[in-house]
Scaffold this active site. Structure first.
Site, PDB file in Angstrom:
ATOM      1  N   ASP A  13       0.862  -1.168   0.000  1.00  0.00           N
ATOM      2  CA  ASP A  13       0.000   0.000   0.000  1.00  0.00           C
ATOM      3  C   ASP A  13       0.906   1.228   0.000  1.00  0.00           C
ATOM      4  O   ASP A  13       1.848   1.295   0.796  1.00  0.00           O
ATOM      5  CB  ASP A  13      -0.906   0.020   1.241  1.00  0.00           C
ATOM      6  CG  ASP A  13      -2.020   1.048   1.111  1.00  0.00           C
ATOM      7  OD1 ASP A  13      -3.169   0.648   0.881  1.00  0.00           O
ATOM      8  OD2 ASP A  13      -1.729   2.256   1.228  1.00  0.00           O
ATOM      9  N   GLU A  40     -19.670  -4.665 -16.679  1.00  0.00           N
ATOM     10  CA  GLU A  40     -20.692  -5.390 -15.927  1.00  0.00           C
ATOM     11  C   GLU A  40     -22.083  -5.047 -16.431  1.00  0.00           C
ATOM     12  O   GLU A  40     -22.383  -3.856 -16.612  1.00  0.00           O
ATOM     13  CB  GLU A  40     -20.577  -5.060 -14.434  1.00  0.00           C
ATOM     14  CG  GLU A  40     -19.276  -5.541 -13.822  1.00  0.00           C
ATOM     15  CD  GLU A  40     -19.207  -5.328 -12.310  1.00  0.00           C
ATOM     16  OE1 GLU A  40     -20.147  -4.740 -11.738  1.00  0.00           O
ATOM     17  OE2 GLU A  40     -18.199  -5.743 -11.701  1.00  0.00           O
ATOM     18  N   HIS A  58     -20.897  -9.466  -8.576  1.00  0.00           N
ATOM     19  CA  HIS A  58     -20.640  -8.251  -7.778  1.00  0.00           C
ATOM     20  C   HIS A  58     -21.453  -8.289  -6.475  1.00  0.00           C
ATOM     21  O   HIS A  58     -22.249  -7.390  -6.181  1.00  0.00           O
ATOM     22  CB  HIS A  58     -20.973  -6.992  -8.572  1.00  0.00           C
ATOM     23  CG  HIS A  58     -20.163  -5.803  -8.142  1.00  0.00           C
ATOM     24  ND1 HIS A  58     -19.722  -4.839  -9.013  1.00  0.00           N
ATOM     25  CD2 HIS A  58     -19.695  -5.423  -6.919  1.00  0.00           C
ATOM     26  CE1 HIS A  58     -19.025  -3.931  -8.354  1.00  0.00           C
ATOM     27  NE2 HIS A  58     -19.006  -4.259  -7.078  1.00  0.00           N
ATOM     28  N   GLY A 117     -20.037  -8.338  -3.390  1.00  0.00           N
ATOM     29  CA  GLY A 117     -19.182  -7.969  -2.267  1.00  0.00           C
ATOM     30  C   GLY A 117     -19.903  -7.294  -1.121  1.00  0.00           C
ATOM     31  O   GLY A 117     -19.603  -7.541   0.050  1.00  0.00           O
ATOM     32  N   ALA A 157     -12.529  -6.290  -5.815  1.00  0.00           N
ATOM     33  CA  ALA A 157     -12.381  -4.833  -5.679  1.00  0.00           C
ATOM     34  C   ALA A 157     -13.056  -4.114  -6.836  1.00  0.00           C
ATOM     35  O   ALA A 157     -14.194  -3.660  -6.722  1.00  0.00           O
ATOM     36  CB  ALA A 157     -10.903  -4.461  -5.594  1.00  0.00           C
ATOM     37  N   ARG A 158     -12.358  -3.999  -7.958  1.00  0.00           N
ATOM     38  CA  ARG A 158     -12.887  -3.311  -9.133  1.00  0.00           C
ATOM     39  C   ARG A 158     -12.434  -4.053 -10.391  1.00  0.00           C
ATOM     40  O   ARG A 158     -11.272  -4.472 -10.493  1.00  0.00           O
ATOM     41  CB  ARG A 158     -12.390  -1.861  -9.196  1.00  0.00           C
ATOM     42  CG  ARG A 158     -13.015  -0.938  -8.164  1.00  0.00           C
ATOM     43  CD  ARG A 158     -14.483  -0.662  -8.475  1.00  0.00           C
ATOM     44  NE  ARG A 158     -15.088   0.276  -7.545  1.00  0.00           N
ATOM     45  CZ  ARG A 158     -15.713  -0.067  -6.432  1.00  0.00           C
ATOM     46  NH1 ARG A 158     -15.801  -1.352  -6.092  1.00  0.00           N
ATOM     47  NH2 ARG A 158     -16.256   0.847  -5.644  1.00  0.00           N
ATOM     48  N   ASP A 203     -15.320 -11.336  -8.445  1.00  0.00           N
ATOM     49  CA  ASP A 203     -16.650 -10.810  -8.145  1.00  0.00           C
ATOM     50  C   ASP A 203     -16.960  -9.591  -9.008  1.00  0.00           C
ATOM     51  O   ASP A 203     -18.093  -9.109  -9.003  1.00  0.00           O
ATOM     52  CB  ASP A 203     -16.720 -10.423  -6.661  1.00  0.00           C
ATOM     53  CG  ASP A 203     -18.114  -9.977  -6.240  1.00  0.00           C
ATOM     54  OD1 ASP A 203     -19.092 -10.674  -6.594  1.00  0.00           O
ATOM     55  OD2 ASP A 203     -18.231  -8.939  -5.559  1.00  0.00           O
TER      56      ASP A 203
END
Length: 529
Positions: free
Chosen positions: A171, A261, A280, A282, A231-232, A256
């Protein structure tokens, strides 16, 4: 009495705080058309939505009493933020309410992937008793790479440790101290790519993170690794991943999210035996939906009562007298923050902002938010805005210091941004010049005169004859046109910098050649978004 309209399905439990408030009347009226909303919104002080209601400028124009729009969730794509800001309407969301839910889904995907649960389930219910085809792997003693150690990534790491996994975390804002508290080994993206048995991504989608894992990364991965994305879509190159699975580099993947999408019916993930997919999900739990509603209800109540609030995603009202003085500097502050972030390396510890000249006499807090947004935007993308930038810095243990001085070194006003990381300290200063607009006038110790726009190359080199020629020749040979060039130095024959404005993004191979020129110590491309 405040009136609140709930125009999407939200459980009574989630908005109970508002329903119980003696000074609030809640009306639940889901499924309204835009025309129907326009006809009634003028009676309401607040509007609560999820994702179904599209809050348009027309609706906000009709909402003469609207003080706040609350989104029971994270994304605010269905709310026109510009129109809300122009009308002084605060827009809030609930970014923390789905942290645990998304974390648990990522972990569930990792478990399903390691033990082939979806594939085994399909065979079993279809009457095929097949124990040999689904030999799995344990999580214990495996190395998990976590790309993005924010709220969700940190929670995933905690659970992985309970399973006996070794964690390498990346990070850009993580310090050694925070990593130690989490029991995580800090690593670079490259180290995670090369060492991890499992990789899970938890970063925003930004130009920097788009396809952060693609063909070059798959080529150096540990064979048999597994990858999870909750996440994305777009963080991982989907087609390159399928190729890596077919080549035996990657043992399997669990997604996911998708770049588009819903995915096309012929998307290779949907038919691949080694890919687990969900639509999706999550944030799709009862608890998460209730938590985000509770969070946003609490903040709506605070705003209506003129109490301190958080999680606003647009700019709060600023007095006109202050705005007139500081607004011309908003874009400059944003660009100085972007420039400073891109030229720095290491985990960010501190942002020091110095206002010199006339700006020292006014409230510069809104301007500071733009600067901090510019700094954080490099890694957080659209997640950061001018209202939540200070909060996001705080939760990442980034100290922000604001200093003021009436002496502006020959300028009417001077903005100076200094970033202190665990590796270095970097400085950039700028001002507005009559007739010239925004200018960067200092980089570290070197005086310059640079327009902060487009594509810039920042080069640190030894002050020797011919350096400009070497750089110009290399760029010209690779069809990269130089628009302007600035050279700064303090001592003849010492260290110096070059700042070049070029007409397009410099390819990675050209940057590598540039860094290979003798007497060039550093080279960095700076892009403004």
């Amino acid at each position: 009495m405040f009136k609140v309209l709930v125009s999407d399905p939200i459980s009574d439990f989630g908005i109970q705080l508002l329903m119980d408030a003696p000074d609030v009347k809640v009306d639940k009226n889901p499924g309204l058309t835009e025309d129907e909303l326009v006809n009634i919104i003028g009676d309401y002080d607040a509007l609560l939505v999820r994702s179904q209601t599209k809050v348009t400028p027309r609706i906000m124009e009709a909402g003469k009493k609207l003080k706040v729009i609350g989104r029971a969730g994270v994304g605010v794509d269905n709310i026109n933020l510009e129109a809300a800001t122009q009308r002084g309407i605060i827009v809030i969301n609930a970014p923390d309410g789905n942290t645990i839910t998304t974390c648990e889904h990522a972990f569930a995907m990792m478990m399903a992937l390691s033990r082939h649960i979806p594939q085994a389930y399909v065979k079993t219910i279809n009457g095929v008793w097949d124990r040999k085809s689904f030999l799995g792997v344990e999580l214990r003693n495996k190395t998990l790479g976590v790309l993005g150690m924010g709220r969700i990534g940190s929670e995933v790491a905690k659970r992985a440790k309970a399973f006996g996994m070794e964690i390498i975390g990346y990070d850009p804002f993580m310090t050694d101290e925070r990593a130690e508290k989490l029991g995580v080994k800090l690593g670079s993206v490259d180290e995670i790519i090369r060492q991890a048995d499992f990789i899970t991504v938890h970063t925003p989608l930004t130009p920097e993170t788009k396809h952060i894992i693609a063909r070059p990364q798959f080529e150096v991965m540990k064979r048999g690794m597994r990858i999870i994305n909750c996440a994305r879509g777009g963080i991982i190159d989907e087609l390159a991943l399928v190729e890596a699975i077919d080549e035996g580099i990657v043992a399997g993947a669990a997604f996911d999210v998708f770049e588009v999408e819903p995915p096309a019916p012929d998307h290779p993930f949907l038919s691949h035996p080694k890919v687990v997919v969900t639509p999706h999900l999550g944030a799709s739990t009862v608890e998460a939906q209730e938590n985000v509603a509770i969070d946003v209800s609490e903040q709506v109540l605070h705003i209506l009562r003129d109490q301190p609030f958080k999680n606003a995603v647009n700019m709060p009202p600023v007095p006109a007298t202050v705005m007139n003085k500081i607004q011309p500097y908003f874009n400059l502050g944003l660009k100085l923050g972007q420039f400073a972030a891109q030229m720095s390396k290491g985990a960010l510890l501190e942002i020091v902002v110095n206002y010199s000249g006339d700006l020292a006499e006014v409230d510069t807090q809104p301007l500071t938010r733009y600067i901090v947004k510019g700094v954080l935007q490099q890694h957080l993308g659209s997640e950061v805005n001018i209202v939540n930038s200070m909060h996001l810095a705080k939760v990442r243990d980034i100290n922000i210091i604001v200093q003021k001085s009436h002496v502006a070194k020959g300028f009417t006003n001077l903005l100076t941004v200094t970033l202190r990381t665990n590796e270095e300290e970097r400085l950039v200063a700028g001002t507005l010049l009559n007739g010239y607009g925004e200018r960067i006038v200092q980089i570290d110790k070197y005086p310059v005169d640079v327009a902060p726009e487009g594509h810039l190359l920042l080069i640190k080199h030894n002050d020797k004859p011919g350096m400009i020629g070497y750089v110009g020749t290399l760029l010209g040979t690779n069809d990269i046109n130089i628009a302007t060039m600035q050279v700064g130095r303090k001592i003849v024959g010492g260290s110096a910098i070059m700042v070049l404005a070029v007409d397009r993004v410099v390819p990675k191979d050209v940057m590598a050649k540039l860094k290979g020129i003798a007497d060039i110590n550093k080279a960095k491309e700076i892009l403004f978004v």
